[in-house]
Design a protein around this motif. Structure first.
Motif, short mmCIF file in Angstrom:
data_model
loop_
_atom_site.label_atom_id
_atom_site.label_comp_id
_atom_site.label_asym_id
_atom_site.label_seq_id
_atom_site.Cartn_x
_atom_site.Cartn_y
_atom_site.Cartn_z
N LEU A 4 0.72 -1.00 0.31
CA LEU A 4 -0.08 -0.10 0.15
C LEU A 4 0.65 0.96 -0.17
O LEU A 4 2.02 1.65 0.44
N ALA A 36 -6.40 5.83 3.00
CA ALA A 36 -5.44 4.81 3.51
C ALA A 36 -6.02 4.05 4.70
O ALA A 36 -6.41 2.53 4.60
N LYS A 37 -6.66 4.93 5.61
CA LYS A 37 -7.14 3.79 6.18
C LYS A 37 -8.57 2.92 5.98
O LYS A 37 -8.03 1.63 6.55
N ILE A 40 -7.00 -0.09 4.53
CA ILE A 40 -6.32 -1.18 5.16
C ILE A 40 -6.70 -1.91 6.32
O ILE A 40 -6.47 -3.52 5.63
N ILE A 48 3.58 -1.27 3.83
CA ILE A 48 3.20 -0.03 4.13
C ILE A 48 3.97 0.40 3.60
O ILE A 48 5.53 0.37 4.61
N ILE A 66 -2.33 2.92 13.24
CA ILE A 66 -2.75 1.75 12.72
C ILE A 66 -1.79 0.82 13.94
O ILE A 66 -2.28 0.01 14.31
N LEU A 71 -2.26 -3.57 14.21
CA LEU A 71 -1.49 -4.04 13.47
C LEU A 71 -0.46 -3.90 13.09
O LEU A 71 0.15 -2.69 13.03
#
Length: 232
Positions: A4, A36-37, A40, A48, A66, A71
């Motif tokens: 990502l 992005a959130k 994810i 990432i 994050i 994560l």
């Protein structure tokens, strides 16, 4: 490998996506923290790549969120914000690696592969030479428990040398690692890089020596109490 890319600069993002895809790396792009959130949560990423200057949230804050969510995806910070303080803060906030712009694609790809390998449970032990330590998992050098600030070329040279502590590395081999795509680099270019690294190691118990006819060698010094290491 699927990554990502969180990067708001359109030209940079487009260039990175093209280059990485040519190397067989799948890329999903998010130009801001909000997207992005969402990606994810719904995506299955191996690494990432995070820029710090996002339009809606600073990268450090996104990184904090994050990690607070539990994560453990490897995160490589990729930014022009490359002061020693920023690098240390990024690592403390949970980043796994830190690469400053400008950079060379082979180095980025190598770091992504290393992070992916680490996430699969194949980690690299630290390599030491005196008070100098290379953390392979983070691709970071430490000197006396402080991060050693290096340019990409300085980093590449020192990484080759620390992999063969107390054994000489040929000049041509070292130059090929430091200047992999720069055919215009003159014969003295590698010596200029090593001169800068020597200055950054000055005052420590580690030095780079020139071995006549064989190349260069990284070696630890045995310093008597109260004495200063030689700087030649």
């Amino acid at each position: 490998m699927r990554i990502l890319l969180i990067e708001d600069e359109k030209e940079m993002a487009s260039w990175l996506m093209r280059a990485l895809k040519q190397s067989g790396i799948a890329v999903e792009h998010a130009p801001n923290a909000r997207l992005a959130k969402a990606l994810i949560v719904g995506g299955d990423f191996d690494v990432i790549v995070l820029d710090l200057h996002l339009p809606d949230q600073h990268g450090f804050e996104l990184l904090r969120e994050i990690r607070e969510q539990g994560l453990h995806l490897p995160v490589l910070i990729l930014t022009a914000q490359g002061s020693l303080q920023d690098r240390v803060e990024g690592l403390h906030r949970g980043a796994d690696d830190y690469l400053t712009k400008p950079f060379e694609m082979p180095e980025l790809e190598a770091r992504l592969v290393a992070l992916h390998r680490r996430s699969q449970g194949r980690s690299h032990a630290a390599i030491r030479c005196g008070s100098l330590r290379f953390e392979g998992n983070h691709q970071t050098f430490w000197l006396n428990d402080s991060v050693l600030s290096l340019t990409p070329r300085e980093h590449a040279a020192l990484e080759v040398l620390i992999a063969r502590v107390s054994a000489p590395v040929g000049k041509s081999k070292l130059a090929a690692k430091v200047f992999p795509q720069d055919s215009m680099a003159g014969p003295d270019a590698i010596e200029q890089v090593l001169h800068r690294v020597r200055r950054k190691l000055q005052g420590s118990d580690v030095r780079i020596v020139t071995v006549r006819g064989l190349g260069y060698m990284l070696e630890p010094l045995k310093i008597p109490p109260g004495a200063l290491p030689e700087t030649t």
